[in-house]
Design a protein around this motif. Structure first.
Motif, PDB file in Angstrom:
ATOM      1  N   LEU A   1     -19.110 -18.049   7.380  1.00 32.63           N
ATOM      2  CA  LEU A   1     -18.960 -16.964   6.416  1.00 32.63           C
ATOM      3  C   LEU A   1     -17.715 -17.165   5.568  1.00 32.63           C
TER       4      LEU A   1
ATOM      5  N   LEU B   1     -17.779 -17.503   1.353  1.00 35.44           N
ATOM      6  CA  LEU B   1     -17.208 -16.452   0.517  1.00 35.44           C
ATOM      7  C   LEU B   1     -15.876 -16.815  -0.122  1.00 35.44           C
TER       8      LEU B   1
ATOM      9  N   PRO C   1     -25.285 -14.623   3.509  1.00 31.39           N
ATOM     10  CA  PRO C   1     -24.343 -14.966   4.574  1.00 31.39           C
ATOM     11  C   PRO C   1     -25.049 -15.104   5.912  1.00 31.39           C
TER      12      PRO C   1
ATOM     13  N   HIS D   1     -20.860 -10.006  -2.177  1.00 32.67           N
ATOM     14  CA  HIS D   1     -20.839 -10.686  -0.884  1.00 32.67           C
ATOM     15  C   HIS D   1     -21.920 -10.183   0.071  1.00 32.67           C
TER      16      HIS D   1
ATOM     17  N   GLY E   1     -14.048 -13.531   7.104  1.00 31.60           N
ATOM     18  CA  GLY E   1     -14.166 -13.006   5.753  1.00 31.60           C
ATOM     19  C   GLY E   1     -13.029 -12.087   5.352  1.00 31.60           C
TER      20      GLY E   1
END
Length: 307
Positions: A33, A37, A47, A90, A286
């Motif tokens: 992840l 991102l 994701p 996201h 993240g």
């Protein structure tokens, strides 16, 4: 109208966007992840933690498995056109990680108790994913409510979950910080009626002063005769509480456990009430995916209870 739009851009649950809205990254299974991102505001690739919402949409919304990903992308892009928040770019608005909070289970247990009439309000509800999960878990949706500053997020939620004819929750668009007097009175419908309030990615958008205003407004939503009321959620916290620069030069106050209790102590003095707080720091990937290099930032879960 301009003032309303300005506040929306600063204060909606999914705020904390940057100006970069470039589309990049194709689907490459197995990547972390953080890798997907990092430094991006809008990503094409779903994701790796998207699987729970995939299954949810198949079961709750009866969307065929082969159509789920396309449906997710279509709804995400529709939300992006409303406003390009990082959590939309996201796909974080689809996260079901709130179910991992023990306080979610506490809320669910109370809502499902025999003969329960408990009510639940999601503040900054976005597309209403928390409320849909509660309904899927067996809660009577007529006892669920949500509010967000942006009514189009609420409306899009019905299309995301395909439940316009069966979901009976009450949604009201309104501005938490502009209630009463000559301001927005739309949220008065909730006053004194709520037993449980959920507020995720909400308080960390505001200055200390506006957090106090928001907390006082939430207290007005709560049933004054219920000693077991609870406010819970998650937000960005820090090891060094204080002001931080937010989106587009705005200011926001981030908390640790001590400052969070101090905030509610101040709110208690102003409202003639008393509150006890809990804060848990959680490890999660993240955290710095938007390029923020502040090593003091943490994700925290919290609970607020009558003392």
């Amino acid at each position: 109208m301009q003032k309303w739009l300005a506040r929306l851009r600063r204060y909606s649950r999914c705020a904390m966007a940057t100006e970069d809205a470039s589309k990049n990254s194709k689907h490459q299974p197995g990547r972390s992840l953080d890798y997907i991102l990092k430094g991006k505001v809008y990503v094409e690739e779903l994701p790796p933690d998207i699987e729970p919402i995939r299954r949810f949409l198949e079961k709750y919304s009866s969307i065929r498995s082969k159509d789920v990903d396309e449906h997710i992308h279509r709804i995400r892009d529709r939300l992006w056109e409303i406003y390009p928040y990082v959590c939309i770019g996201h796909f974080r608005f689809l996260s079901l990680k709130f179910t991992l909070d023990p306080r979610y289970q506490t809320a669910l247990d109370r809502l499902l108790a025999p003969n329960s009439k408990a009510t639940f309000l999601d503040v900054g509800c976005c597309v209403g994913q928390v409320l849909r999960q509660l309904a899927f878990d067996g809660v009577d949706s007529s006892r669920l409510s949500g509010t967000d500053l942006e009514p189009r997020f609420i409306e899009t939620g019905y299309d995301l979950f395909k439940d316009r004819d069966k979901f009976k929750a009450t949604f009201v668009a309104g501005d938490i910080l502009n209630q009463g007097g000559d301001g927005d009175s739309s949220l008065e419908v909730f006053d004194g009626k709520m037993n449980i309030i959920h507020a995720t990615s909400f308080f960390h958008l505001f200055t200390w002063e506006n957090q106090v205003r928001a907390a006082r407004r939430l207290i007005r939503f709560l049933n004054p005769d219920d000693p077991e009321v609870m406010i819970f959620g998650r937000q960005v916290g820090t090891t060094t509480p204080g002001d931080r620069e937010g989106a587009r030069g705005s200011r926001r106050f981030l908390h640790n456990a001590t400052s969070w209790q101090e905030l509610w102590d101040e709110v208690g003095k102003l409202t003639g009430t008393a509150w006890r707080t809990e804060v848990d720091e959680i490890e999660e990937p993240g955290m710095h995916s938007d390029g923020n290099t502040d090593g003091t930032l943490r994700r925290i879960r919290f609970g607020v209870y009558r003392n």
